[in-house]
Design a protein around this motif. Sequence first.
Motif, PDB file in Angstrom:
ATOM      1  N   LEU A 168       1.005  -1.140   0.095  1.00  0.00           N
ATOM      2  CA  LEU A 168      -0.049  -0.075  -0.212  1.00  0.00           C
ATOM      3  C   LEU A 168       0.907   1.291   0.032  1.00  0.00           C
ATOM      4  CD1 LEU A 168      -2.843  -1.033   2.564  1.00  0.00           C
ATOM      5  CD2 LEU A 168      -2.882  -1.504   0.236  1.00  0.00           C
ATOM      6  N   ASP A 169       0.291   2.346  -0.642  1.00  0.00           N
ATOM      7  CA  ASP A 169       1.040   3.500  -0.732  1.00  0.00           C
ATOM      8  C   ASP A 169       0.753   4.348   0.594  1.00  0.00           C
ATOM      9  OD1 ASP A 169      -1.364   4.725  -0.593  1.00  0.00           O
ATOM     10  OD2 ASP A 169      -1.326   5.674  -2.751  1.00  0.00           O
ATOM     11  N   PRO A 170       1.482   5.559   1.087  1.00  0.00           N
ATOM     12  CA  PRO A 170       1.216   6.342   2.274  1.00  0.00           C
ATOM     13  C   PRO A 170       0.030   6.626   2.417  1.00  0.00           C
ATOM     14  CG  PRO A 170       3.342   6.937   0.914  1.00  0.00           C
ATOM     15  CD  PRO A 170       2.539   6.095   0.300  1.00  0.00           C
ATOM     16  N   ARG A 171      -1.060   6.504   1.600  1.00  0.00           N
ATOM     17  CA  ARG A 171      -2.421   6.857   1.830  1.00  0.00           C
ATOM     18  C   ARG A 171      -3.427   5.699   2.069  1.00  0.00           C
ATOM     19  NH1 ARG A 171      -3.876  11.697  -2.597  1.00  0.00           N
ATOM     20  NH2 ARG A 171      -2.135  13.256  -1.997  1.00  0.00           N
ATOM     21  N   GLY A 172      -2.891   4.689   1.745  1.00  0.00           N
ATOM     22  CA  GLY A 172      -3.314   3.447   2.167  1.00  0.00           C
ATOM     23  C   GLY A 172      -3.967   2.872   0.966  1.00  0.00           C
ATOM     24  N   ARG A 173      -3.556   3.359  -0.410  1.00  0.00           N
ATOM     25  CA  ARG A 173      -4.216   2.852  -1.743  1.00  0.00           C
ATOM     26  C   ARG A 173      -3.438   1.610  -1.993  1.00  0.00           C
ATOM     27  NH1 ARG A 173      -4.512   8.142  -4.713  1.00  0.00           N
ATOM     28  NH2 ARG A 173      -2.406   8.324  -4.225  1.00  0.00           N
ATOM     29  N   GLU A 174      -3.771   0.525  -2.465  1.00  0.00           N
ATOM     30  CA  GLU A 174      -3.241  -0.681  -3.083  1.00  0.00           C
ATOM     31  C   GLU A 174      -2.449  -0.443  -4.012  1.00  0.00           C
ATOM     32  OE1 GLU A 174      -4.123  -5.086  -4.718  1.00  0.00           O
ATOM     33  OE2 GLU A 174      -5.353  -4.277  -3.216  1.00  0.00           O
ATOM     34  N   LEU A 175      -1.170  -0.877  -4.164  1.00  0.00           N
ATOM     35  CA  LEU A 175      -0.333  -0.537  -5.161  1.00  0.00           C
ATOM     36  C   LEU A 175       0.029  -2.151  -5.976  1.00  0.00           C
ATOM     37  CD1 LEU A 175       2.743   1.384  -3.635  1.00  0.00           C
ATOM     38  CD2 LEU A 175       0.956   2.470  -5.141  1.00  0.00           C
ATOM     39  N   LEU A 176       0.092  -3.001  -5.235  1.00  0.00           N
ATOM     40  CA  LEU A 176       0.223  -4.236  -5.927  1.00  0.00           C
ATOM     41  C   LEU A 176      -0.054  -5.328  -4.881  1.00  0.00           C
ATOM     42  CD1 LEU A 176       3.061  -5.525  -5.176  1.00  0.00           C
ATOM     43  CD2 LEU A 176       3.934  -4.171  -6.767  1.00  0.00           C
ATOM     44  N   SER A 177      -0.266  -6.803  -5.333  1.00  0.00           N
ATOM     45  CA  SER A 177      -0.586  -7.915  -4.293  1.00  0.00           C
ATOM     46  C   SER A 177       0.162  -8.980  -5.004  1.00  0.00           C
ATOM     47  CB  SER A 177      -1.791  -8.113  -4.013  1.00  0.00           C
ATOM     48  OG  SER A 177      -2.588  -8.096  -5.222  1.00  0.00           O
ATOM     49  N   GLY A 178       0.793 -10.018  -4.228  1.00  0.00           N
ATOM     50  CA  GLY A 178       1.106 -11.227  -5.011  1.00  0.00           C
ATOM     51  C   GLY A 178       1.598 -12.191  -3.761  1.00  0.00           C
TER      52      GLY A 178
END
Length: 724
Positions: A168-178
Amino acid sequence: MRTENSSNRSEEDGQEINPVQILAIVIDNWRFIALITGLFGALALAYALSARPLFEAVSMLEVEPKSPGAASFSERHESVALNVPPAIAQTHVMKSAAVLGAAVDALQLDISVRPKAIPIIGEFLSRHFIFDANRDELPRIELLDVPKVLRDKPLRLLVGQDDAFQLLDPRGRELLSGIAPHGAQSSDDDVQLKISRLDAEPGSEFVLTKEPRLAALLRLQNQLQIDEVEEGSGIFVLSITDADPERAVNILAEVMKAYVAQNIERAAADASSRLEFLTTELPAMRAKLEQSELALNRFQTQAGSVDISLEIEGYLNQLVALDSKISALRLQQTELASRFTSEHPAYQTLVNQIESLTLEQQSLARKIGTLPETQQELVRLSRDVKVNNEIYLLMLNRAQELEVMRNGIAGNVHVLDQPVADTISPAWPNRKLVVLGGLVVGFGLALAIVFIRRKLFPSIESIDEIERLGLPVLAAVPMFSAKQLEGVLGDGAPAKQPAVLMGANDPCTEALRSLRTCLRLSLPNRRNNLIMLSGPSPAVGKSFISLNFAVLAARAGQRVLLIDADMRRGHLHEALALSEENGFAEVLQNQSNVTAAIRPTAVENLSFLPRGKPPLWPAELLLEPILENVLQRVGELFDLVVIDTPPLLAVSDALIIGQHTGINLMVLRFDFTAAREVELVLRRFEQNNTELHGAIFNSVEERTSTRYGYSKSCYRLDYRTVHS
């Protein structure tokens, strides 16, 4: 008289404090110094216990000087021309981006991983109670690539079930998952993450940071320490500190590996460059040698036999030697021209050497010019053959040496000790050193505060200082505490401050007794029986002295009246547990009769006139003629009248009342009242034609730094009555 006193005071202030006085001042202020020193020691101890421990990895390597045959001219003379010591040059090379950058890339030092923790104390808690024994739970990041906007920003890594993860980015939004150990990337391919090992429990959260490569390089440069064992030895000790000792060892190993590799690559590249140059020049030099040999043979065939004398042979050998040197230098000049500009110090050194040899060559050529033409021609052709032959052999040998060096080069850097680290005792913080440093800093700061305060806010600490100002001291009352006092108001009587001194033999009581005796003997010579007490400023203890002096006088059988003339902030009624209403202010305003306003106290023979309700203009009331009538009336009714007045430097009430009293006294407080205040008080009395009869030195303490203290400024009565 006043000028002389001020002069004496200035001379005293100008005297330097000797070591004995310094020690005495330290002893007098030992409680404050001990408090500040202990506080800083406690803070240092807290830091030593909570600071993140840093472990040091150490290694050693040797940089051998290159042999003359293996080093080029520029390598042998460049550092000398630039006045750069070899050790400093090697240190800069070890800390260069080429060396440290390899370590940053190999160990991914621009990526940091830490468990998410509470701010400020979270790191301490996680280090000592959570992750201290489970460092292997930290995920091992193999790849992390983020865009510039996310560089140096904290990214949250959430651990899920079955090695799944989410970034997650600093704002809590997902960047990626794996899923580990497979890599993952964002939908726009701007963010890539690959975790080679993920042993943390599901639900764990970590903070990942990808900092700029330059920032990682600068941090590593600050961490890396390089010291030469002995100047000129070529042996260097490398050390680096890190929170993880294993990581420190790996970093130092990579730095040394990169430094050794670049040393070998640099030597190989240099050898290849020079070999390429010589390989290009060798055919031309061989052709030139063959042409000179052919020309010599033709001349000998045409001219026949020509004898060469020993003198000519000497000239020829000298000329050949000079030509060989100049040719070798020109060869080096050509080599340097491909690497440096003509303004470079190493290049200029070559030019100067060639010019010097050329002058010698020209001088020798002039000598040969005096020979016959046939011999001159023979000398010239022979010289060309010998010079070209020597240059060709020199170039051929050098090319063979460089070929061997390029194929089997090992560099001149050798690792003596591999990196090792003490995993038990951290290099920092050194708890003993930190605590000792905190104590030293605290002690030094406390001393500075004590002496700065003494210098900026000087106060009176001895009777001599007061008397040098022209004011006699009638009594010195020692420092007292609440435990030394008791009230005489009866059991259960309310009082906000003690009334009188405890015990007949108390030193403070004896000091006030001596004041009572002194004033009792001097009153018959005064115009009336009124005694005024004031002080330069608040908090000097004038109300306490007034109250307790009046009590002692009453105990001696005198009819005593205590007047609280401080109509602004007087509080004597609180000490006597009486009301303030219908008091001195009402009497001066003709709202009450003086005899009706006077009330008895719990102390026999002691009466009290409270301040009354605070008026709007107290000073104006004191200027009314009724004041003199009131004071005259109470003087007739009582044997002794004690008047407690406001601070003199704050208001003028004391000066007005002092014009009607027989004795005027000033209460000064030990280590509180400044000499400048006493001078102002004396000037005020002098300007108003009012006599100040003496001072009472209050709250005197026993001080090592003063000549007069507790046991010397007043009588310490240790000879007590023994009751059987």
